[in-house]
Design a protein around this motif. Structure first.
Motif, PDB file in Angstrom:
ATOM      1  N   THR A  73       0.012  -2.627   6.474  1.00  0.00           N
ATOM      2  CA  THR A  73       0.402  -2.723   5.072  1.00  0.00           C
ATOM      3  C   THR A  73       0.518  -4.184   4.661  1.00  0.00           C
ATOM      4  OG1 THR A  73       1.936  -1.857   3.416  1.00  0.00           O
ATOM      5  CG2 THR A  73       2.905  -2.647   5.491  1.00  0.00           C
ATOM      6  N   PHE A  77       3.713  -5.132  -1.031  1.00  0.00           N
ATOM      7  CA  PHE A  77       3.671  -3.692  -1.256  1.00  0.00           C
ATOM      8  C   PHE A  77       4.952  -3.034  -0.756  1.00  0.00           C
ATOM      9  CE2 PHE A  77       1.189   0.454  -0.108  1.00  0.00           C
ATOM     10  CZ  PHE A  77       1.799   1.107  -1.177  1.00  0.00           C
ATOM     11  N   VAL A  78       5.321  -3.323   0.476  1.00  0.00           N
ATOM     12  CA  VAL A  78       6.531  -2.724   1.054  1.00  0.00           C
ATOM     13  C   VAL A  78       7.785  -3.238   0.355  1.00  0.00           C
ATOM     14  CG1 VAL A  78       7.869  -2.398   3.168  1.00  0.00           C
ATOM     15  CG2 VAL A  78       5.381  -2.472   3.282  1.00  0.00           C
ATOM     16  N   GLU A  81       8.203  -1.382  -2.828  1.00  0.00           N
ATOM     17  CA  GLU A  81       8.528   0.023  -2.598  1.00  0.00           C
ATOM     18  C   GLU A  81       9.926   0.209  -1.996  1.00  0.00           C
ATOM     19  OE1 GLU A  81       6.576   3.035  -2.858  1.00  0.00           O
ATOM     20  OE2 GLU A  81       5.371   1.840  -4.243  1.00  0.00           O
ATOM     21  N   LYS A  82      10.287  -0.674  -1.053  1.00  0.00           N
ATOM     22  CA  LYS A  82      11.509  -0.442  -0.283  1.00  0.00           C
ATOM     23  C   LYS A  82      12.496  -1.605  -0.290  1.00  0.00           C
ATOM     24  CE  LYS A  82       9.374   2.819   2.944  1.00  0.00           C
ATOM     25  NZ  LYS A  82       9.188   3.190   4.384  1.00  0.00           N
ATOM     26  N   HIS A  91       5.153   4.815   5.737  1.00  0.00           N
ATOM     27  CA  HIS A  91       4.841   5.494   4.480  1.00  0.00           C
ATOM     28  C   HIS A  91       4.093   4.609   3.474  1.00  0.00           C
ATOM     29  CE1 HIS A  91       7.232   8.926   5.755  1.00  0.00           C
ATOM     30  NE2 HIS A  91       8.218   8.099   6.072  1.00  0.00           N
ATOM     31  N   SER A  92       4.558   3.399   3.247  1.00  0.00           N
ATOM     32  CA  SER A  92       3.908   2.501   2.285  1.00  0.00           C
ATOM     33  C   SER A  92       2.862   1.674   3.030  1.00  0.00           C
ATOM     34  CB  SER A  92       4.948   1.601   1.620  1.00  0.00           C
ATOM     35  OG  SER A  92       5.928   2.374   0.966  1.00  0.00           O
ATOM     36  N   SER A  96      -1.609   5.511   2.790  1.00  0.00           N
ATOM     37  CA  SER A  96      -1.008   6.074   1.576  1.00  0.00           C
ATOM     38  C   SER A  96      -1.750   5.646   0.318  1.00  0.00           C
ATOM     39  CB  SER A  96       0.466   5.652   1.470  1.00  0.00           C
ATOM     40  OG  SER A  96       0.587   4.277   1.138  1.00  0.00           O
ATOM     41  N   GLU A 246      -0.607  -5.471  -3.949  1.00  0.00           N
ATOM     42  CA  GLU A 246      -1.274  -4.175  -4.130  1.00  0.00           C
ATOM     43  C   GLU A 246      -2.388  -4.296  -5.170  1.00  0.00           C
ATOM     44  OE1 GLU A 246       0.120   0.460  -4.946  1.00  0.00           O
ATOM     45  OE2 GLU A 246       1.530  -1.196  -5.181  1.00  0.00           O
TER      46      GLU A 246
END
Length: 267
Positions: A73, A77-78, A81-82, A91-92, A96, A246
């Motif tokens: 990843t 992005f992560v 998301e988190k 997951h990310s 995905s 992303e």
């Protein structure tokens, strides 16, 4: 007197019920009004390279997307998301992102399918080490190729190098650069390399220097095959690096899809 009162009541009741009765009759102007539902339109991320509508299909060109390192990843992005920083995530991750990857190919008239196996999750379940990823993915790829024919197979990865090496700005828009990795120790080496070179050149025609070119791998300490012996049409592509966003990744996938449509699919 009572009859007069009864008649008066009946008259009032008639006038009270008249609008209701009239509304139930099948007169032309009594149809129930149903507001028209506006036509739904699919809106895709836009930039100066993505068409606004689906292109005519290039029959029968088919692309298979494989994610051997499925949990690779990108930090931004992560983090979005988190709220944490990571270069691998359950997951990310690349796996995905498959749906939008497929969409960009379809926008350019190309049928795209993802190999439906989360390879790194399978590895985790079976206690496999990281270097066993290609071995783990191999039977799934082989089985898919027995059942279906594909004109191009892209094993998609993310590079681990820094942002300054994996990013390019063109007309004030940033993109994730790509690199094509070819295992030089497999019988399909020449075919794999020819295909990768064609895609690299086509992408560079759209965005100059978006491709870092071809990296050949052989010798001790490297795989040297990368499952590319399974098909002459299989190549490994690294999209961006750990610091790419992303949006930058998706822009580059849009360029790649357009490049495939412009060159390889029309050969």
């Amino acid at each position: 007197m009572m009859k007069k009162i009864q008649g008066f009541v009946l008259l009032l009741l008639f006038f009270f019920l008249l609008p209701i009765i009239t509304g139930l009759l099948p007169f032309p102007n009594n149809e129930k009004f149903v507001p028209a539902t506006p036509e739904e339109k699919i809106v895709y991320a836009s930039n100066d390279l993505v068409v606004s509508d689906v292109a005519p299909p290039i029959d029968p060109f088919k692309v298979l997307l494989v994610f051997t390192h499925s949990h690779e990843t990108y930090k931004p992005f992560v983090e979005n998301e988190k709220g944490m920083v990571a270069v691998y995530d359950d997951h990310s991750n690349l796996f995905s992102m498959q749906s939008l990857f497929e969409d960009y190919f379809r926008l350019n008239g190309i049928s795209a399918t993802t190999l439906d196996v989360d390879v790194m999750n399978v590895m985790k379940q079976n206690g496999k080490a990281f270097h066993e990823a290609y071995k783990t993915a191999r039977p799934y790829i082989a089985e898919e190729l027995k059942s279906n024919h594909y004109d191009l197979i892209l094993d998609i990865h993310r590079d681990s190098t820094s942002r300054n090496k994996t990013t390019i700005v063109h007309k004030n828009v940033s993109y994730a650069k790509v690199a094509f990795v070819i295992g030089a120790e497999n019988p399909n080496y020449k075919s794999n390399k020819t295909l990768a070179q064609a895609l690299s050149d086509s992408m560079n025609q759209i965005i100059p220097n978006i491709s870092r070119g071809i990296i050949e791998k052989k010798g001790s300490g490297v795989d040297g095959v990368y499952n590319q012996d399974l098909a002459k049409e299989m190549i490994l592509v690294e999209i961006g690096g750990i610091d790419n966003t992303e949006d930058e990744v998706y822009r580059t996938v849009a360029v790649m899809a357009q490049a495939v449509a412009n060159s390889i699919a029309k050969q």
